[in-house]
Design an enzyme around this catalytic site. Structure first.
Site, short mmCIF file in Angstrom:
data_model
loop_
_atom_site.label_atom_id
_atom_site.label_comp_id
_atom_site.label_asym_id
_atom_site.label_seq_id
_atom_site.Cartn_x
_atom_site.Cartn_y
_atom_site.Cartn_z
N SER A 139 0.78 -1.25 0.04
CA SER A 139 -0.09 -0.24 0.06
C SER A 139 1.12 1.20 0.03
CB SER A 139 -0.74 0.03 1.37
OG SER A 139 -1.47 1.16 1.35
N TYR A 152 -1.46 0.18 10.96
CA TYR A 152 -1.48 -0.21 9.63
C TYR A 152 -0.60 0.14 8.63
CZ TYR A 152 -3.67 -0.84 4.77
OH TYR A 152 -3.77 -1.07 3.66
C1 8X3 Z 1 -4.95 1.44 1.58
C2 8X3 Z 1 -4.45 2.92 0.93
O1 8X3 Z 1 -4.37 5.34 2.00
O2 8X3 Z 1 -6.31 4.00 2.54
O3 8X3 Z 1 -3.99 0.71 1.83
O4 8X3 Z 1 -4.32 3.39 3.59
S1 8X3 Z 1 -4.85 3.94 2.14
#
Ligand code: 8X3
Length: 251
Positions: A139, A152
């Site tokens: 990501s 995350y």
């Molecule tokens: C997904 C993109 O920017 O919402 O991993 O974290 S974000």
């Protein structure tokens, strides 16, 4: 050439889109996920289109279940050509001093440890065969932290390091290693992140046309079918009106 493609987290979002796109490409699919019923439905609809599909219901956090499923693969499914490490999730958007330890553990166990389990199981065979491709779904969150993203973002930074490390470790082989780094993709992602608060989830994609799972799956299929000497190492995929983790132009 027909490839055997194993996709984790194949019951929704980017994983399901990858299943459909690799199927359209003529590949054979091993689909894994936690929801056995969903897997059966997806498998049925793909088989109706003459796609060869094997489903394995387990949670990538459950190392024993992953090992068992892998060891029990029928002979004709053992030689996996492409591993798409897609299973992953975000939970919560609280400041780091207020976040849930349980949510953090789930993300770390799924996004990092689950990915490592699958890698450790599948890649030795690829090395032996001197053939294979690992596509990790990272990501842009792994490139830069954002407010409330903390753990995350850390898990996706780990995916980047783990992907780069693997690419180095298999550089003497014909194996290719790819990190796909999407920005905003409209899937169940935000719904899961906000523990089912659909209104809050919808706001994430308000005023911008986000990517969809298919957009990411297209890149995965491209990378897997690039000429043998071409290694798509890393791809950042953004919606046109998203310029970076934090710059999003909304209408
Ligand atoms: C997904 C993109 O920017 O919402 O991993 O974290 S974000």
């Amino acid at each position: 050439m027909n490839k055997i493609v194993l996709i984790t987290g194949a019951t929704s979002g980017i994983g399901l889109a990858c299943a459909k796109k690799f199927a359209e490409n003529g590949d054979k699919l091993i689909l894994t996920g936690r929801n056995e019923q969903r897997l059966a439905e997806i498998s049925k609809s793909l088989k109706e289109k003459n796609v060869k599909v094997l489903t394995l219901a387990f949670d990538v956090r459950d190392r024993e279940a992953a090992i068992q499923s892998f060891n029990n693969l029928p002979e004709e499914w053992k030689e996996i050509d492409v591993l798409v490490n897609n299973a992953g999730l975000a939970l919560g958007l609280e400041p780091e001093y207020e976040g849930s330890l349980e949510d953090w553990e789930t993300m770390i166990d799924t996004n990092i440890k689950g990915l490592l389990t699958m890698t450790r199981l599948v890649v030795p065979g690829m090395v032996k065969r001197n053939r294979g491709h690992i596509i990790n779904v990272g990501s842009i969150a792994g490139d830069a932290a954002y407010a409330g993203g903390n753990v995350y973002c850390a898990t996706k930074a780990a995916v980047k390091a783990i992907t780069d490390g693997l690419r180095i470790d298999v550089a003497h082989t014909a194996i290719r290693v790819t990190n796909l780094k999407p920005g905003l993709v409209e899937t169940n992602f935000s719904n899961t992140r906000f523990h089912g608060d659909t209104d809050r989830a919808a706001k994430v994609y308000e005023g911008i046309k986000p990517l969809i799972g298919d957009d990411i799956a297209d890149v995965a299929v491209y990378a897997a079918n690039a000429p043998e000497h071409v290694q798509i190492a890393e791809v950042t995929i953004l919606a046109t009106h998203q310029a970076s983790v934090s710059v999003i132009k909304r209408k």
